[in-house]
Scaffold this active site. Structure first.
Site, PDB file in Angstrom:
ATOM      1  N   THR A 144      39.997  41.326  39.044  1.00 34.93           N
ATOM      2  CA  THR A 144      39.425  40.208  38.846  1.00 34.93           C
ATOM      3  C   THR A 144      40.359  39.511  37.784  1.00 34.93           C
ATOM      4  O   THR A 144      40.930  38.350  38.308  1.00 34.93           O
ATOM      5  CB  THR A 144      37.954  40.020  38.518  1.00 34.93           C
ATOM      6  OG1 THR A 144      37.126  40.541  39.549  1.00 34.93           O
ATOM      7  CG2 THR A 144      37.540  38.689  38.152  1.00 34.93           C
ATOM      8  N   CYS A 198      29.846  41.438  45.024  1.00 34.65           N
ATOM      9  CA  CYS A 198      29.645  40.376  43.898  1.00 34.65           C
ATOM     10  C   CYS A 198      28.765  39.277  44.468  1.00 34.65           C
ATOM     11  O   CYS A 198      28.267  38.254  43.743  1.00 34.65           O
ATOM     12  CB  CYS A 198      30.964  39.776  43.781  1.00 34.65           C
ATOM     13  SG  CYS A 198      32.388  40.932  43.197  1.00 34.65           S
TER      14      CYS A 198
END
Lengths: 387, 115
Positions: free
Chosen positions: A75, A326
């Site tokens: 990320t 997520c």
């Protein structure tokens, strides 16, 4: 079987036992706890460990150790690459390109660029989930600065033609970033042969610990990026902060193990995928969202006539995903599956089974039986055709 | 961090929906809204509920609520069933605030029984 059956390897993997054994030694006082930037003996010990890990990771990518920037994971790598490249090159142009089927770490970074005034082109996938090279060529403009396309899709396992995409971008002088979180250590990657400029990887998808990743930066002329953080000047100022040498060492060992077992793992996953698909083949009304040519560790299937949240509960003790991990705390339809043409009901009823090195035939058989039973139960108690 | 969104009661009712089904020839109503779909079948013995069954498609809280409704009102006066309020199940199970609209669909279905 009532213990959890973990089939969510695309979300994260358990740490390899060899790393579990080695990590305490690296964390200890006589290990590599010191700041690798320090010139004293302890610092040099830590730096040596980092150097070894860099060689291990670089050898899997086909790059030089010095082309790696350590981060906290994919990320951060995605954000550093996308925001860093777009902002650095903004004086040349403010057009950037990606796909709606990318991971949230990419799509949300591009939405941030939109808020900063960049012009984002979102390229729709072909029906098979892949990016059409012709569509990419047509999207590139004189002011295009960056393209970001993932290698393996985290929800469907679709594999993009990165060498082809990279050639298109290089021909037009556009930087290419690749999110390779799902493919690093699992499929061959050769940045020496592929004209990729930036590539994100992480340890925890390849049986390493969470909290450590890297960004490959080609360093070719014009490929510079701006840092997101400012501090002690480590890593050329591109990502400052004291390097976590023990985690980096663990990442290096995970990469070395992955490289050694890549072909065995691929064969294992291919066999498991076939076993699972064969076992659910005769279930009526299923839509298969993962292509045959996709990464074999991911099987995404959907049933449009059941509620996805109820299906997830009925599948317990299976640990699977109803979309990207997520997103799983929210029950919104997967944007990836919607982009592939699924309606809301099909996307809501989608389940991603993802297999790993430790997955057994018994777990596959249990998962198939559980999936069959859960669908049957929910269908049995559902009303007939919609009123 | 994600905590378990389901109480033990919701898990129990979801796992064993003993009142799922239909009653042939019984009074049947159906309500579809808020992303859920429910069909209720009511059999009466005079002014009492002799059997109450459901078929439903929806989230675990909704399926659990449908099962709790049917299990809770069998043998009781029809008038009490008609007085059912979603709030009693929302509080008992419990049901998250963002899903209370779905339980109101169940209340609407009950209201339309015998309408």
């Amino acid at each position: 079987m009532t213990a959890p059956v973990y089939l969510d390897y695309a979300a994260t993997t358990p740490v390899d036992a060899r790393i579990v054994d080695a990590l305490p030694g690296w964390l200890a006082a006589d290990g590599a706890f010191a700041n690798p930037s320090s010139t004293h003996i302890a610092g040099r010990q830590a730096a040596a460990l980092v150097a070894t890990a860099a060689e291990q990771v670089a050898s899997v990518l086909g790059c030089e150790p010095g082309q790696l920037v350590w981060t906290s994971g994919a990320t951060e790598s995605d954000n550093l690459a996308i925001l860093g490249a777009a902002r650095y090159r903004a004086v040349r142009g403010r057009h950037v390109v990606t796909m709606p089927t990318e991971h949230k770490a990419v799509t949300d970074a591009f939405r941030q660029l939109e808020r900063e005034g960049f012009d984002v082109t979102w390229l729709a996938p072909s029906p098979d989930g892949r990016l059409s090279l012709e569509a990419l060529r047509q999207a590139l403009r004189d002011d295009t600065q960056l393209v970001s396309i993932m290698h393996v899709n985290n929800e469907t396992g679709v594999v993009q033609d990165i060498p082809g995409i990279a050639s298109c971008c290089r021909d037009r002088g556009v930087l290419l970033h690749v999110d390779a979180a799902q493919s690093f250590g699992k499929l061959p990657i050769d940045v020496a042969a592929w004209p990729v400029d930036l590539l994100s990887i992480t340890a925890h998808k390849i049986y390493g610990p969470k909290g450590i990743g890297a960004l490959y930066v080609s360093g070719r002329p014009g490929s510079h990026i701006a840092p997101l953080f400012h501090g002690g000047g480590q890593q050329g100022g591109l990502r400052p902060g004291t390097l976590p040498a023990p985690l980096i060492a663990a990442f290096g060992l995970a990469a070395a193990i992955a490289a050694d077992s890549m072909h065995r793992d691929h064969d294992h996953l291919s066999r498991l995928r076939k076993r699972f698909r064969d076992a659910i083949r005769d279930i009526p009304g299923l839509r298969h969202n993962s292509p045959d040519a996709g990464f074999p560790g991911i099987v995404n299937v959907s049933a449009g006539d059941v509620d996805g949240e109820s299906l997830m509960l009925a599948l317990e003790p299976l640990c699977v995903a109803s979309g990207s991990a997520c997103n799983s705390a929210r029950h919104e339809p997967s944007g990836v599956l919607r982009a592939l043409g699924l309606d809301d009901a099909e996307a809501q009823g989608a389940i991603r089974f993802s297999f790993g090195r430790q997955t057994t035939d018994r777990e596959i058989d249990f998962a198939a039986a559980r999936y069959r039973a859960a669908l049957a139960k929910l269908r049995e108690i559902a009303p007939g055709d919609a009123a | 961090m994600v905590t378990d969104p389901y109480s033990a009661e919701v898990r129990r009712l979801f796992a064993a929906p003993a009142h799922a089904g239909t009653l042939p020839g019984a009074e049947t109503v159906r309500a579809v809204a808020q992303g859920v779909d429910v069909e209720l079948s009511l059999a009466r013995d005079g002014d009492r509920v002799s059997a109450l069954r459901f078929r439903a498609r929806g989230c675990p809280h909704f399926l659990a609520a449908a099962e709790a409704l049917c299990a809770g009102y069998e043998g009781r006066p029809v008038a009490e069933l008609r007085a059912f309020r979603a709030a009693e199940l929302v509080e008992r199970l419990p049901v998250p605030i963002d899903k209370t609209g779905r339980i109101l669909v169940l209340e609407d279905a009950v209201r339309s029984l015998g309408a």
